[in-house]
Design a protein around this motif. Sequence first.
Motif, PDB file in Angstrom:
ATOM      1  N   UNK A  21       0.832  -1.121   0.454  1.00 24.85           N
ATOM      2  CA  UNK A  21       0.049  -0.191   0.209  1.00 24.85           C
ATOM      3  C   UNK A  21       0.652   1.481  -0.056  1.00 24.85           C
ATOM      4  N   UNK A  22       2.332   1.216   0.537  1.00 31.11           N
ATOM      5  CA  UNK A  22       2.953   2.461   0.966  1.00 31.11           C
ATOM      6  C   UNK A  22       2.702   3.137  -0.597  1.00 31.11           C
ATOM      7  N   UNK A  23       3.162   3.005  -2.087  1.00 30.96           N
ATOM      8  CA  UNK A  23       2.955   4.002  -2.921  1.00 30.96           C
ATOM      9  C   UNK A  23       1.901   4.709  -3.319  1.00 30.96           C
ATOM     10  N   UNK A  24       1.047   3.586  -3.518  1.00 33.15           N
ATOM     11  CA  UNK A  24      -0.469   4.830  -3.413  1.00 33.15           C
ATOM     12  C   UNK A  24      -0.767   5.474  -2.104  1.00 33.15           C
ATOM     13  N   UNK A  25      -0.465   5.086  -1.074  1.00 31.90           N
ATOM     14  CA  UNK A  25      -0.864   5.851   0.153  1.00 31.90           C
ATOM     15  C   UNK A  25      -0.017   7.272   0.248  1.00 31.90           C
ATOM     16  N   UNK A  26       1.233   7.034  -0.317  1.00 35.60           N
ATOM     17  CA  UNK A  26       2.421   8.237  -0.193  1.00 35.60           C
ATOM     18  C   UNK A  26       1.694   8.791  -1.761  1.00 35.60           C
ATOM     19  N   UNK A  27       1.499   8.722  -2.938  1.00 33.96           N
ATOM     20  CA  UNK A  27       0.297   9.205  -3.963  1.00 33.96           C
ATOM     21  C   UNK A  27      -0.984  10.335  -3.351  1.00 33.96           C
ATOM     22  N   UNK A  79      -1.949  10.463  -0.600  1.00 41.93           N
ATOM     23  CA  UNK A  79      -1.688  11.838   0.463  1.00 41.93           C
ATOM     24  C   UNK A  79      -1.181  13.193  -0.184  1.00 41.93           C
ATOM     25  N   UNK A  80       0.123  13.031  -0.636  1.00 39.19           N
ATOM     26  CA  UNK A  80      -0.246  14.095  -1.724  1.00 39.19           C
ATOM     27  C   UNK A  80      -0.720  14.515  -2.582  1.00 39.19           C
ATOM     28  N   UNK A  81      -1.600  13.435  -3.288  1.00 37.66           N
ATOM     29  CA  UNK A  81      -3.312  14.042  -4.371  1.00 37.66           C
ATOM     30  C   UNK A  81      -3.707  14.848  -3.252  1.00 37.66           C
ATOM     31  N   UNK A  82      -4.205  14.542  -2.512  1.00 36.98           N
ATOM     32  CA  UNK A  82      -5.409  15.281  -1.733  1.00 36.98           C
ATOM     33  C   UNK A  82      -4.567  16.694  -0.531  1.00 36.98           C
ATOM     34  N   UNK A  83      -3.139  16.809  -0.738  1.00 41.60           N
ATOM     35  CA  UNK A  83      -2.932  17.992   0.059  1.00 41.60           C
ATOM     36  C   UNK A  83      -2.513  19.311  -1.525  1.00 41.60           C
ATOM     37  N   UNK A  84      -2.437  18.550  -1.930  1.00 34.00           N
ATOM     38  CA  UNK A  84      -2.304  19.112  -3.576  1.00 34.00           C
ATOM     39  C   UNK A  84      -3.421  20.093  -4.412  1.00 34.00           C
ATOM     40  N   UNK A  85      -4.796  18.781  -4.173  1.00 42.99           N
ATOM     41  CA  UNK A  85      -5.947  19.327  -4.459  1.00 42.99           C
ATOM     42  C   UNK A  85      -6.846  19.714  -3.487  1.00 42.99           C
ATOM     43  N   UNK A 135       1.506  15.833 -10.704  1.00 47.36           N
ATOM     44  CA  UNK A 135       3.120  15.566 -10.401  1.00 47.36           C
ATOM     45  C   UNK A 135       2.893  14.273  -9.828  1.00 47.36           C
ATOM     46  N   UNK A 136       1.910  14.746  -8.703  1.00 47.93           N
ATOM     47  CA  UNK A 136       1.374  13.498  -7.268  1.00 47.93           C
ATOM     48  C   UNK A 136       1.299  12.108  -8.296  1.00 47.93           C
ATOM     49  N   UNK A 137       0.067  12.525  -9.107  1.00 46.09           N
ATOM     50  CA  UNK A 137      -0.285  11.307  -9.942  1.00 46.09           C
ATOM     51  C   UNK A 137       0.295  10.393 -10.835  1.00 46.09           C
ATOM     52  N   UNK A 138       1.168  11.392 -11.585  1.00 44.86           N
ATOM     53  CA  UNK A 138       1.556  11.101 -12.881  1.00 44.86           C
ATOM     54  C   UNK A 138       3.382  10.796 -12.567  1.00 44.86           C
ATOM     55  N   UNK A 139       3.673  11.786 -11.839  1.00 46.31           N
ATOM     56  CA  UNK A 139       4.876  11.703 -11.734  1.00 46.31           C
ATOM     57  C   UNK A 139       5.881  10.820 -10.860  1.00 46.31           C
ATOM     58  N   UNK A 140       7.093  10.469 -10.949  1.00 44.61           N
ATOM     59  CA  UNK A 140       7.796   9.367  -9.761  1.00 44.61           C
ATOM     60  C   UNK A 140       7.511   9.065  -8.954  1.00 44.61           C
ATOM     61  N   UNK A 141       7.139   8.197  -8.299  1.00 44.97           N
ATOM     62  CA  UNK A 141       7.304   8.667  -6.644  1.00 44.97           C
ATOM     63  C   UNK A 141       8.346   9.635  -6.695  1.00 44.97           C
ATOM     64  N   UNK A 142       8.515   9.888  -5.186  1.00 41.77           N
ATOM     65  CA  UNK A 142       9.058  10.682  -4.576  1.00 41.77           C
ATOM     66  C   UNK A 142       9.750  11.773  -4.763  1.00 41.77           C
ATOM     67  N   UNK A 143       9.163  12.285  -5.731  1.00 43.35           N
ATOM     68  CA  UNK A 143       9.617  14.107  -6.678  1.00 43.35           C
ATOM     69  C   UNK A 143       8.314  14.853  -6.384  1.00 43.35           C
ATOM     70  N   UNK A 144       6.958  14.514  -6.024  1.00 43.02           N
ATOM     71  CA  UNK A 144       6.134  14.872  -4.915  1.00 43.02           C
ATOM     72  C   UNK A 144       6.571  15.262  -4.036  1.00 43.02           C
ATOM     73  N   UNK A 145       6.865  14.644  -3.133  1.00 42.34           N
ATOM     74  CA  UNK A 145       7.798  15.376  -1.559  1.00 42.34           C
ATOM     75  C   UNK A 145       8.722  16.202  -1.767  1.00 42.34           C
TER      76      UNK A 145
END
Length: 167
Positions: free
Chosen positions: A79-85, A87-93, A128-138
């Motif tokens: 779940x880690x990758x999708x939870x991280x995405x 998490x950032x998606x809800x912040x940015x949206x 970026x948080x949805x389609x970008x590479x994991x970690x770039x959004x952070x």
Amino acid sequence: PLLLGSAEDLSRLLLKKNETMAVIFGLIFIIALYHLILFIFTPSDRASFWFSALSFDLAIRVFVTERIFIAGDTPHHLLSEWMTRLNFTTWYAGIPMAVLLFWALFPKPKERWILKSFIGIGCIGTAISIFGPLGYDSQLQDFFNLTTLALIAWIFSLIARNVRGPQ
């Protein structure tokens, strides 16, 4: 924080925390549903729609960040990758949703370019948080923290100007 105690005490403490966060999630979710129903019956009131969207966003964020549904035996790495995405998606949206909410509440702001800038920044961060590479959004988090502070300052100035009335 570091927690010390017996396994039974820690288990009770974590269960109480999860129960509290589940109640908070449920309350926010009910508020979101209520405003969505208000919008369905009064579609001309865009503020109800945007408040509902922002409340759903916040409920999802609480659900994800507090990991309410994850049991002790759930494989965290799945779940880690999708939870991280998420998490950032809800912040940015949340940034464009908040702007659109206040735009609906105060329909004639003088600084339309500021509104459009916040919406654009939020949409770019969300993409970026949805389609970008994991970690770039952070890596964008400091920029979005500053953007959020600027948005809060703008909202307070907008409210202050409208409370005082036209000058």
